[in-house]
Design a protein around this motif. Structure first.
Motif, mmCIF file in Angstrom:
data_model
loop_
_atom_site.group_PDB
_atom_site.id
_atom_site.type_symbol
_atom_site.label_atom_id
_atom_site.label_comp_id
_atom_site.label_asym_id
_atom_site.label_seq_id
_atom_site.Cartn_x
_atom_site.Cartn_y
_atom_site.Cartn_z
ATOM 1 N N SER A 15 0.730 -1.284 0.231
ATOM 2 C CA SER A 15 0.033 -0.036 0.018
ATOM 3 C C SER A 15 0.654 1.398 0.235
ATOM 4 C CB SER A 15 -0.882 0.052 1.180
ATOM 5 O OG SER A 15 -1.677 -1.202 1.164
ATOM 6 N N ILE A 19 1.914 4.487 -3.340
ATOM 7 C CA ILE A 19 1.988 5.872 -3.017
ATOM 8 C C ILE A 19 3.031 6.166 -3.632
ATOM 9 C CG2 ILE A 19 1.834 7.689 -1.744
ATOM 10 C CD1 ILE A 19 -0.524 6.364 0.093
ATOM 11 N N ASP A 23 3.836 8.534 -6.834
ATOM 12 C CA ASP A 23 4.581 9.933 -7.067
ATOM 13 C C ASP A 23 5.743 9.862 -7.750
ATOM 14 O OD1 ASP A 23 5.191 12.497 -5.568
ATOM 15 O OD2 ASP A 23 6.937 11.648 -5.017
ATOM 16 N N ASP A 28 -1.511 10.111 -10.012
ATOM 17 C CA ASP A 28 -2.266 10.496 -8.731
ATOM 18 C C ASP A 28 -2.810 9.086 -7.960
ATOM 19 O OD1 ASP A 28 -3.684 11.582 -7.118
ATOM 20 O OD2 ASP A 28 -5.378 12.534 -8.346
ATOM 21 N N GLU A 30 -2.490 8.611 -4.748
ATOM 22 C CA GLU A 30 -2.589 8.591 -3.301
ATOM 23 C C GLU A 30 -4.134 8.674 -2.803
ATOM 24 O OE1 GLU A 30 -0.931 12.523 -1.852
ATOM 25 O OE2 GLU A 30 1.005 12.290 -3.084
ATOM 26 N N HIS A 31 -5.042 9.147 -3.506
ATOM 27 C CA HIS A 31 -6.492 8.826 -3.038
ATOM 28 C C HIS A 31 -7.042 7.747 -3.301
ATOM 29 C CE1 HIS A 31 -5.993 13.231 -2.639
ATOM 30 N NE2 HIS A 31 -5.834 13.378 -3.923
ATOM 31 N N ILE A 32 -6.341 6.779 -4.055
ATOM 32 C CA ILE A 32 -6.974 5.450 -4.465
ATOM 33 C C ILE A 32 -6.002 4.098 -4.004
ATOM 34 C CG2 ILE A 32 -8.642 6.263 -6.048
ATOM 35 C CD1 ILE A 32 -5.567 4.413 -7.300
ATOM 36 N N ALA A 120 -12.754 4.791 -7.710
ATOM 37 C CA ALA A 120 -11.767 5.359 -8.150
ATOM 38 C C ALA A 120 -12.425 6.752 -8.926
ATOM 39 C CB ALA A 120 -10.870 4.652 -8.995
ATOM 40 N N GLU A 123 -16.359 10.305 -8.008
ATOM 41 C CA GLU A 123 -16.178 11.742 -7.439
ATOM 42 C C GLU A 123 -15.852 12.442 -8.665
ATOM 43 O OE1 GLU A 123 -14.000 14.684 -4.121
ATOM 44 O OE2 GLU A 123 -13.800 12.244 -4.130
ATOM 45 N N THR A 124 -15.028 11.996 -9.353
ATOM 46 C CA THR A 124 -14.475 12.970 -10.491
ATOM 47 C C THR A 124 -15.507 12.911 -11.594
ATOM 48 O OG1 THR A 124 -12.345 12.027 -10.405
ATOM 49 C CG2 THR A 124 -12.734 12.909 -12.399
ATOM 50 N N THR A 142 -5.012 3.891 -13.274
ATOM 51 C CA THR A 142 -4.614 4.076 -11.793
ATOM 52 C C THR A 142 -5.085 2.980 -10.735
ATOM 53 O OG1 THR A 142 -6.072 5.766 -11.431
ATOM 54 C CG2 THR A 142 -3.894 6.453 -12.124
#
Length: 200
Positions: A15, A19, A23, A28, A30-32, A120, A123-124, A142
């Motif tokens: 996990s 992340i 990076d 992106d 971090e959020h998923i 994932a 929200e987008t 992602t």
């Protein structure tokens, strides 16, 4: 207990790795990261009589849910009724596909696949429905990357590669139904029998 601890610790490491890799690769994640790692971990840990089947079920659920977003963007109204129709169609199609497969594609893995893309991308999508064609591939790729690492952690690293049956290759083991071994206390399908109401 020992196996669960090892699987959990390896999954925790992966996990964090998700992340870090996100990076490093400019993704992106971090959020998923936790979402993908957790879903991939479940996919790897839950046994199924046909190992390749649970991966197939996941892919079916993922694709069907993605098509559900496409329907919402192109056809269905952006309202509670539109979202309700999309949700109904997605779950119904997944259930039908798993049912037609005669148990080869487990329903639970199909639902995991749907949960992956919804978690994932929802929200987008809500913030920019018109950008579906631009945003959904990024969200999908992602989360699939995170799921793959979570699956790797629990299925291939913590649990180890499946032990082939006597006289069978590892490749064949993934495409052949495992027969229960009553002497070893095996049930005839585990969670699949429970979900289908056939447990004894």
């Amino acid at each position: 207990m020992r196996r669960s601890l090892i699987a959990g610790l390896v999954l925790a490491v992966f996990s964090a790795l998700i992340i870090w890799l996100g990076d490093w690769l400019g993704l992106d994640l971090e959020h998923i990261a936790l979402l993908g790692a957790a879903l991939g971990g479940v996919l790897g840990l839950v046994p199924h009589s046909l190992p390749i089947g649970k991966l197939g079920g996941f892919v079916v659920g993922f694709v069907v849910a993605w098509v559900g977003f496409a329907l919402r963007a192109a056809v269905l109204p952006d309202s509670s009724s539109g979202r309700a129709v999309a949700a109904f169609l997605v779950v119904a199609v997944i259930a039908a596909a798993c049912g037609v497969s005669a148990g080869r594609l487990p329903l639970w893995s199909g639902l995991l696949g749907a949960a992956a893309i919804v978690g994932a991308y929802e929200e987008t999508y809500t913030n920019a429905p018109s950008q579906f064609l631009q945003d959904s591939p990024t969200a999908g790729s992602t989360v699939l990357f995170a799921v793959a690492l979570g699956y790797l952690a629990t299925s291939l690293v913590a649990e180890g590669l499946p032990t082939p049956a006597a006289g069978a290759s590892s490749w064949n083991r993934w495409f052949t139904r495992a027969e229960p071994n009553p002497a070893a206390g095996d049930d005839a399908g585990g969670i699949d029998d429970i979900l289908s109401g056939e447990s004894k």
